[in-house]
Design a protein around this motif. Structure first.
Motif, mmCIF file in Angstrom:
data_model
loop_
_atom_site.group_PDB
_atom_site.id
_atom_site.type_symbol
_atom_site.label_atom_id
_atom_site.label_comp_id
_atom_site.label_asym_id
_atom_site.label_seq_id
_atom_site.Cartn_x
_atom_site.Cartn_y
_atom_site.Cartn_z
ATOM 1 N N ARG A 1 1.114 -1.435 0.383
ATOM 2 C CA ARG A 1 0.082 0.095 -0.142
ATOM 3 C C ARG A 1 0.929 0.868 0.621
ATOM 4 O O ARG A 1 0.351 1.711 -0.583
ATOM 5 N N ASP B 1 0.484 4.132 -3.094
ATOM 6 C CA ASP B 1 0.367 5.642 -2.695
ATOM 7 C C ASP B 1 1.232 6.365 -3.380
ATOM 8 O O ASP B 1 1.288 7.680 -3.563
ATOM 9 N N LEU C 1 -7.302 -0.656 -3.231
ATOM 10 C CA LEU C 1 -6.159 -0.934 -2.278
ATOM 11 C C LEU C 1 -5.462 0.681 -2.517
ATOM 12 O O LEU C 1 -5.336 0.598 -0.992
ATOM 13 N N ALA C 2 -5.447 1.636 -2.799
ATOM 14 C CA ALA C 2 -5.212 2.648 -2.576
ATOM 15 C C ALA C 2 -5.900 3.285 -1.760
ATOM 16 O O ALA C 2 -6.609 3.309 -1.505
ATOM 17 N N ASP C 3 -5.153 4.553 -1.010
ATOM 18 C CA ASP C 3 -5.732 5.158 -0.124
ATOM 19 C C ASP C 3 -7.021 6.501 -1.004
ATOM 20 O O ASP C 3 -6.875 6.880 -2.049
#
Length: 362
Positions: free
Chosen positions: A185, A189, A302-304
């Motif tokens: 992660r 990001d 999965l990304a912020d």
């Protein structure tokens, strides 16, 4: 085939700066002179008669280098569009064989339709003043133009800088792909921050269009030259009339790559059919790259959330800026506006913006 490393360093621009002249000793040197003189020739009502009498050097049977093919395509593509869409006269319905045959030849070798498209108008049509300097406004100029006004140079060069910034975008795609595969992660990001930064930088550059491009001059002087071909017979090639899409930013691979990376769902409409058709006018390597990005895993889960949504907002703002310019530079001058590709773009751009923002994570 272009490698991932080349896309990551050059984006959709050529790996080496475009060839800008064939040179005095080349068999294609007359095309350089013709290209230099084209803006002046187009001010003469007798241009079409002159163009029909030109004896243009054909390509050899064996392919020359890719830079030579691209410059040949730029010169012939500009000439053909100048002939069909000369300002001050009605569009022609036939392209004479002395232009049509070599144009179709070079376009077949480049695996693309026989008309000047975004690649010939922008991607292959620039040079640097300082070869060691950036590919950015202030250090770049065009190789070929339709008119003498700097407004056309500026229009093209803004797109060239946007394409140069895309190298950072594509490099971030590859890093994000690796991060998703590793379930990392933090790395994802970091890649998404670079995506967001690159797109906002592209928005900033696009917003510079009004600095040196007058709306009336754009609409009346050089936009007609990048217009679509409607029912045009390519003499010496085919007796059946052809329709070809004109040069348009929809033929750039930058936004389609970003849409594919973010996996933005656009509902099937005439719009999505049109955008798919625009791929035919992209270089073959770019079409393959878009398929490569479409196969990448989704970063959405999965990304912020904030970063993912900011990437969507940056893209929506890019499209919104484009829409605002379309209204200012095109729609205000005509009752039934169509894009140079022949499309109802105002309605379609609005739909794209709405669907992009609707995909944000809540």
């Amino acid at each position: 085939m272009i490698s991932d490393a080349q896309f990551a360093t050059h984006g959709f621009l050529p790996a080496e700066d475009p060839l800008i002249r064939f040179g005095d000793g080349s068999e294609f040197a007359p095309l350089d002179e013709l290209g230099d003189n084209l803006p002046s020739l187009l001010e003469d009502p007798g241009f079409r008669s002159y163009a029909r009498g030109l004896r243009l050097p054909p390509l050899p049977v064996t392919d020359p280098s890719l830079p030579v093919l691209r410059l040949y395509y730029v010169r012939l593509g500009f000439l053909a569009s100048a002939y069909i869409n000369q300002v001050g006269a009605e569009p022609m319905r036939s392209l004479p064989s002395n232009i049509a045959v070599p144009l179709c030849d070079v376009c077949a070798r480049l695996e693309r339709p026989p008309i000047l498209s975004y690649d010939g108008y922008a991607l292959f049509n620039w040079k640097r003043f300082d070869p060691a300097g950036p590919i950015a406004l202030g250090n770049i100029d065009t190789v070929q133009n339709f008119v003498k006004l700097y407004d056309e140079h500026w229009f093209i060069l803004v797109h060239v800088e946007i394409e140069a910034i895309a190298a950072r975008l594509l490099a971030a795609f590859f890093d994000a792909e690796q991060a998703v595969a590793a379930g990392d992660r933090s790395a994802l990001d970091a890649a998404m921050r670079r995506v967001v930064g690159a797109v906002w930088e592209q928005v900033r550059v696009l917003r510079r269009i009004p600095e040196k491009m007058d709306p009336a001059l754009y609409y009346k002087t050089f936009r007609p030259y990048i217009r679509f071909f409607e029912s045009v017979v390519y003499e010496g090639v085919d007796i059946a009339p052809m329709d070809q899409r004109g040069e348009t930013g929809a033929q750039s691979s930058v936004v389609p790559a970003l849409v594919a990376f973010l996996k933005i769902p656009h509902k099937p409409t005439r719009l999505t059919d049109h955008l798919e058709d625009m791929r035919r006018y992209m270089p073959a390597e770019h079409r393959a790259f878009l398929r490569r990005v479409e196969a990448m895993p989704s970063v959405r889960d999965l990304a912020d959330k904030t970063l993912f949504n900011e990437a969507l907002e940056a893209l929506a703002s890019f499209r919104e800026t484009h829409l605002n310019f379309a209204q200012e530079y095109i729609a205000r001058w005509v009752e039934d506006p169509r894009g140079t590709g022949g499309t109802p773009y105002l309605e379609w751009l609005g739909q794209l913006i709405a669907e992009t923002r609707a995909y944000k994570v809540v």
